[in-house]
Design an enzyme around this catalytic site. Structure first.
Site, PDB file in Angstrom:
ATOM      1  N   TYR A 100      -8.909  -2.115   6.152  1.00 19.48           N
ATOM      2  CA  TYR A 100      -9.311  -3.326   7.030  1.00 19.48           C
ATOM      3  C   TYR A 100      -9.915  -2.783   8.423  1.00 19.48           C
ATOM      4  O   TYR A 100      -9.550  -3.319   9.477  1.00 19.48           O
ATOM      5  CB  TYR A 100      -8.124  -4.055   7.317  1.00 19.48           C
ATOM      6  N   HIS A 149       0.613  -1.215  -0.176  1.00 18.41           N
ATOM      7  CA  HIS A 149      -0.088  -0.025   0.081  1.00 18.41           C
ATOM      8  C   HIS A 149       0.997   1.246  -0.037  1.00 18.41           C
ATOM      9  O   HIS A 149       2.072   1.208   0.616  1.00 18.41           O
ATOM     10  CB  HIS A 149      -0.850  -0.124   1.287  1.00 18.41           C
TER      11      HIS A 149
END
Length: 367
Positions: free
Chosen positions: A342, A332
């Site tokens: 998440y 990421h």
């Protein structure tokens, strides 16, 4: 109007353009060419091309000039997107029971594309950059910075002000039983290795299809993901390479695949066509799509390869791997992306954490 795939004869780079009734749509082509020149991924360019297609189809349908649209027209565009395609040109009200054709996240993505498209046009001499942006001193400026921007860095910055409220979509996960069922339904070692790799490393399917033998360090039990040009069109999303530890079981499966199925084939790619044509060439996205469809039918699990990535990340976070480590393993660009994607982990596991702390058993007040 249609989106058309184009190939640069000099570099063989894949891009996309927008074709109208009279030929290439010039304003869109200039923007899409800019994306290609800045080496954005073909999938990104394709998505932007389809978003601009919707915008120009809307403009043509309402007789609007792209250079003179107003903010109210953007609102009409949102209503147009939300309608079913077969009634978008009709003057009528859609019953709320029909539902929206485009969800909030899809509409916001298309608005973002249109906003960036107009900002790009503004940088090339057209005063259109404020069409769907407003000046706000609290907004952060990202991406392109004008010449001598540091002189006016204390002034107001642009921020989108047209955006639909949307909820964060919880990633779809696979249970251990479902993952095992998918792996056991693979009739070939190559296919089993592909899905085992996605589950064991959390890499994207495009990163797996671009994997080379030199990227697998057998002794160290590591794989390295690199961005490079691949003959099958696969592409790593991040420009930065990253190394991911994997299990000894995955390395043994890779060795078995080389010994039993790969043989003496002369290819740099790990995942290649061994039973279909063209033989020995790198597997494509289309080949994986067909494979997934077969596995869906045989397992009864309507999964997507990206679910294995979500499952990997969620498993790490639930096992208390620091989020910054998970973010690095996933590749990421920002830690915020990992936390936002998440965030469901903390809410899902809150009850378990409270139970472990004895919260539910040691009440001091009777309710």
């Amino acid at each position: 109007m249609r989106v058309s795939k184009v190939l640069d004869p000099a570099s063989n780079a894949v891009s996309f353009t927008l074709i109208g009734e009279t030929g290439v749509v010039g304003p869109a082509e200039r923007y899409l060419r800019y994306l290609a020149e800045t080496e954005r991924s073909p999938n990104t360019i394709k998505a932007h091309a389809h978003d601009l297609k919707d915008w120009f189809v809307f403009l043509n349908g309402y007789g609007l000039d792209w250079q003179s649209v107003k903010l109210e027209d953007v609102g009409a565009f949102i209503r147009w997107l939300r309608r079913p395609p077969d009634v978008r040109g009709e003057v009528l009200s859609v019953l709320p029971t029909i539902g929206h054709h485009c969800g909030e996240a899809t509409v916001n993505r298309k608005l973002s594309t249109v906003s960036i498209f107009y900002q790009h046009a503004a940088r090339h001499g057209l005063d259109l950059g404020e069409l769907i942006t407003c000046w706000d001193p609290s907004a952060r400026q990202r991406g392109w910075k004008p010449f001598l921007h540091h002189i006016s860095k204390g002034t107001a910055k642009q921020r989108k002000m047209v955006k639909l409220p949307s909820t964060t979509k919880i990633p779809r996960l696979l249970t251990p039983v479902e993952v095992q069922s998918i792996l056991d339904s693979c009739g070939r070692l190559r296919d089993r290795l592909l899905f085992a790799l996605l589950h064991d490393s959390g890499i994207r399917i495009g990163e797996a299809l671009g994997l080379r033998h030199e990227d697998i360090a057998v002794a160290e039990r590591e794989i390295t993901v690199c961005r490079r040009d691949n003959t099958n069109g696969a592409r790593a999303k991040s420009p930065h390479s990253r190394t991911i530890p994997v299990t000894a079981e995955l390395i043994r499966l890779y060795a078995d695949y080389l010994d039993v199925e790969y043989g003496d084939l002369d290819s740099d790619y790990v995942f290649v066509n061994l039973w279909g044509r063209p033989y020995g060439k790198a597997m494509t996205y289309a080949a994986v799509h067909d494979l997934v469809q077969r596995l869906r039918r045989s397992t009864g699990i309507a999964f997507d390869p990206h679910w294995l990535r979500h499952t990997y990340a969620t498993r790490l976070l639930r096992e208390n791997v620091p989020v910054e480590v998970v973010s690095k393993l996933l590749g990421h660009a920002s830690l915020t992306t990992t936390i936002k994607t998440y965030a469901h982990v903390s809410s899902d596991d809150a009850r378990r954490a409270l139970a472990d702390a004895g919260w539910f058993n040691s009440r001091t007040v009777t309710i």
